[in-house]
Enzyme design. Structure first.
Site, short mmCIF file in Angstrom:
data_model
loop_
_atom_site.label_atom_id
_atom_site.label_comp_id
_atom_site.label_asym_id
_atom_site.label_seq_id
_atom_site.Cartn_x
_atom_site.Cartn_y
_atom_site.Cartn_z
N HIS A 118 -21.12 4.95 28.47
CA HIS A 118 -22.57 6.07 29.07
C HIS A 118 -23.41 5.54 28.91
O HIS A 118 -23.76 3.89 28.89
CB HIS A 118 -22.24 6.87 28.01
CG HIS A 118 -21.29 7.49 27.51
ND1 HIS A 118 -21.72 8.86 28.25
CD2 HIS A 118 -19.72 7.67 26.69
CE1 HIS A 118 -19.81 9.26 27.04
NE2 HIS A 118 -19.36 8.67 26.92
N THR A 171 -13.97 -7.10 23.34
CA THR A 171 -15.23 -7.42 23.77
C THR A 171 -14.52 -8.62 24.89
O THR A 171 -15.65 -8.41 26.00
CB THR A 171 -16.31 -7.21 22.91
OG1 THR A 171 -16.40 -9.13 22.36
CG2 THR A 171 -16.55 -6.24 22.12
N ARG A 186 -11.55 -11.45 17.49
CA ARG A 186 -11.68 -13.29 17.43
C ARG A 186 -10.33 -13.71 17.51
O ARG A 186 -9.54 -12.92 16.97
CB ARG A 186 -12.70 -13.81 16.73
CG ARG A 186 -12.14 -13.46 15.41
CD ARG A 186 -13.49 -14.49 14.44
NE ARG A 186 -12.59 -14.08 13.00
CZ ARG A 186 -12.14 -14.40 12.10
NH1 ARG A 186 -11.23 -15.45 12.65
NH2 ARG A 186 -11.79 -14.59 10.69
N LYS A 189 -5.09 -16.71 15.59
CA LYS A 189 -3.64 -17.61 15.76
C LYS A 189 -3.08 -17.00 17.00
O LYS A 189 -3.86 -16.80 18.00
CB LYS A 189 -3.02 -17.61 15.03
CG LYS A 189 -1.79 -16.67 14.49
CD LYS A 189 -1.10 -16.60 14.01
CE LYS A 189 -0.12 -15.63 13.26
NZ LYS A 189 1.22 -15.01 12.25
#
Length: 191
Positions: A118, A171, A186, A189
């Site tokens: 948006h 992200t 993140r 492993k």
């Protein structure tokens, strides 16, 4: 009593399979391409399905929302789904310009994937009225697994055979064979 309930379960299962097959056959011509053996779940929401190319033996779960848009205005497909992929129920995919899902990708239920966002530049105007726009292409490489409730945001590439944990918000790019989780996701492993 168990024989009757078993027969009823079998009858309901057969009806369900027939409805799934009928829905897939009825809707296949709306797609830009819809491969042999692919199935479209009931109550799917399809915005511009002619911009969606579905490979062979793909399963699209119930109430999937494929929201394609011709942002380039060239009529070319904006969403590609590779052979053998599975997309779970209630998953939403926004493909304004380029979302590519590889072969044998497993996408669980309630996943969100988008190459757009948006607009919100005008602080005086409600965000809902500011529209939306393509941000960056999204690619899910062959064999990756996106866990239930995850979100894959614009500009992200998920590597081959990588795993995105449930409810993760991705992200940044995920390397091949990595397991990621969290908000923002993140690396947990390497496989």
């Amino acid at each position: 009593m168990s024989t009757v309930s078993g027969l009823l379960r079998s009858a309901f299962a057969l009806c369900d399979r027939l409805l799934l097959r009928g829905n897939s056959l009825m809707m296949r011509s709306a797609f830009g391409a819809f491969g042999e053996g692919s199935q479209l779940g009931r109550r799917a929401r399809l915005d511009s399905p002619h911009l969606v190319h579905v490979g062979r033996n793909v399963t699209l779960g119930e109430q999937v929302w494929m929201n394609a848009k011709d942002d380039r205005r060239d009529g070319a497909p904006t969403l590609h789904i590779g052979d053998g992929s599975y997309i779970g129920r209630h998953t939403q995919i926004n493909a304004w310009r380029s979302v590519t899902i590889g072969r044998d990708v497993l996408i669980a239920d309630r996943v969100f994937i988008s190459d757009a966002d948006h607009l919100y530049a005008d602080p005086e105007l409600p965000i809902r009225r500011q529209g939306d726009a393509f941000v960056a292409a999204v690619t899910l490489r062959d064999g990756c697994w996106i866990g239930i409730g995850a979100a894959v945001l614009p500009g992200v590439t998920i590597g081959r055979n990588a795993v995105v944990a449930a409810n993760a918000v991705v992200t940044q790019d995920v390397p091949d064979r990595a397991v990621v989780g969290g908000i923002p996701a993140r690396i947990l492993k390497q496989l």
